[in-house]
Every structure is written in C-alpha cells, then in structure tokens.
Design a protein around this motif. Sequence first.
Motif, short mmCIF file in Angstrom:
data_model
loop_
_atom_site.label_atom_id
_atom_site.label_comp_id
_atom_site.label_asym_id
_atom_site.label_seq_id
_atom_site.Cartn_x
_atom_site.Cartn_y
_atom_site.Cartn_z
N THR A 1 -8.05 1.46 3.53
CA THR A 1 -6.61 0.29 3.51
C THR A 1 -6.91 0.03 5.36
O THR A 1 -6.89 -1.32 4.61
N LEU B 1 2.73 2.49 1.73
CA LEU B 1 2.70 3.12 3.58
C LEU B 1 3.69 3.40 4.20
O LEU B 1 5.19 2.91 4.21
N GLU C 1 -8.69 -3.96 3.58
CA GLU C 1 -7.57 -4.28 3.33
C GLU C 1 -6.41 -4.98 3.69
O GLU C 1 -6.21 -6.34 4.69
N GLU D 1 0.93 -1.08 -0.27
CA GLU D 1 -0.13 -0.18 0.60
C GLU D 1 0.64 1.33 -0.25
O GLU D 1 0.47 2.31 0.24
N GLY E 1 -8.86 6.82 4.92
CA GLY E 1 -8.52 5.78 5.28
C GLY E 1 -9.96 3.91 5.63
O GLY E 1 -8.45 3.38 5.56
#
Length: 310
Positions: A58, A14, A61, A12, A55
């Motif tokens: 995310t 991140l 996921e 992702e 978010g």
Amino acid sequence: MTTTIQNLINQESLPASYADTVKKTILPLAQHIHSLRKAREEPVVIGINGAQGTGKSTLTEFLRELLTTHYRMPTASFSLDDLYLTRAEREKLAQDVHPLFITRGVPGTHDIALGQRVIDQLKAAGPGTETRIPVFDKSRDDRSPQHLWPVFRGRAEVILIEGWCMGAAPAASESELMQPVNELERSEDPEGTWRQYVNRCLKGGYGRFFNQIDSLIMLRAPSMECVLEWRTLQEHKLRERSGVAPKESEIASEAAQPSRIMSDEEVVRFIMHYERITRASLDEMPARADCLINVAEDHSFGEPLIRQRS
C-alpha cells in the motif's frame, strides 16, 4: 493532491483515517525521494523492506502515484514477489538442492537477473521505450505469461522495489546460521543445507542487487509474533469472505502457499520459512536503514525517521 489521496484510499478500501497516515508518513517520504532524485543526475532506486502484513504494498502504491502525479517524477514499481522463479524452476531447485525450495519466498527463489534487467531498462529508456514489468500469479503459483505484464512507458526517474527481504543482510557467522530458529529448520533442514544456500544467495547475487539501492526504507513490525498474528488474521478474513474452511489434512511441506486459504497450522509453518531473515532484519536493519517507520500492533505508521547519507 487531496483528490488523488482520496481516490487511492477508496481504491485500496482503506478507512478515511488513512488520510492522516498519508500526511504524517507518506508525504514526508515522497518529499525525501523527490529531494534525493533532484540531487543526482541518474534515476534513483528505492528499496522498501517490511515483514508480511506491514503495509509495504500500500505504501508503494501511494508513493508511486504521488511521485508521478504531483512531483512530476515518472515512477515505476515492482515487488520482489514478482521476480519469483517459475514453478518448474523451483521444482528443479527443490530436487537439486533442497525440498524446502518448492515454497517461494526466501532468497534463492527469485530471478534476480530478471529484476536487474528491468531496472537497467527503466534507467536507460528513451521517451518511447516500453518496459514490461514482471508479474507473478500467486493463484497459479507461477509467473504470468509475459504478454500479460504491465508496460511502463519512457524513462523512470524513480524505481520503487518492495519486498519482505529487501536489503536483508547475510548471517554474521556460520555458527549463527547452524543454530535452528524454529521447528522447520530443526526437523526439515537438520544439516543446514537449505539455510546455507539461502545465505550464499544473500552474500552473492542478492547482495549485489541490494547494493544499488539509493535509499532503504524499513517498515519495522513490533515483533515476529505480530507478523504471525497478522498473517493468521489475514487468512481468517479470507476464510470469512469465501466461506471455505481449510482442510487440516492438506498441511504438507509443499502445500504452504499464500495463494489459497491456509489453516492456522499452515500459517505457522509458512511463516517459519521467513522467520530467520525477518528476525535478523528486525534486529539489525533499523540501525542502517535510511528511513525507518515503526508499525504499531494496530498497523498504524509512525513518523518516518530519515537519515541523510554522508
């Protein structure tokens, strides 16, 4: 589990610090969902609400992967966005009801019956059953062909559904509904036709769809102003990566779609479509959400506040 989390963080794109968010916020949520499923005989449906930029995709996921891999609970997920009506269906809705329905997003622009069929099939599936999960292609502003939809195999023990209006409630009164909250409603829906139709959808099919949620998770943005700021910043980043400048002349009622780079003025108009329900949810949903996560202005998550249903 550490490897799974690190792989997801890399996938992702991140920052490494997101591992702290997983430990503080996401793992307790996963444990909550695991406990909820263990206490029941049937698969559980989890709704995840959050304004644009909070978010939620995310979070979904991470939850799906952790529940499936480490809690041994096969977990399916989809977004309300993937249930959008086709472009042709929205064009007809815009023609028959109100022009603002050409812009996807608000209740009335989703195929809720399709979403229900997916949930029912995931719950009833046998070991060899294949369930196709809908996909909406925002680059085409249309639903992807069914043969391109991903396949979930077997029965889902957990079903995660995320969306900006997931679990939203209809307006409390007609007088509240008829008071415009922004210039879009004031100038383009002066008779209230668009927002009345949206509200009827929330009272009807959407309400029934939301009522099956076993646990509602809310990602609470600090304010509507933050939502606009986050969405604008997202467009700026897209513009920087693509090197394409928006054309101010393209600002039009039918053009405000998040599938291409928008100017700041387009973002303002686009967010106005979402403003009424977003503001109402920020005001009333925290008191009834089963799990509340406060999202700071820097997008960091607070610890989940989990309520047990009686």
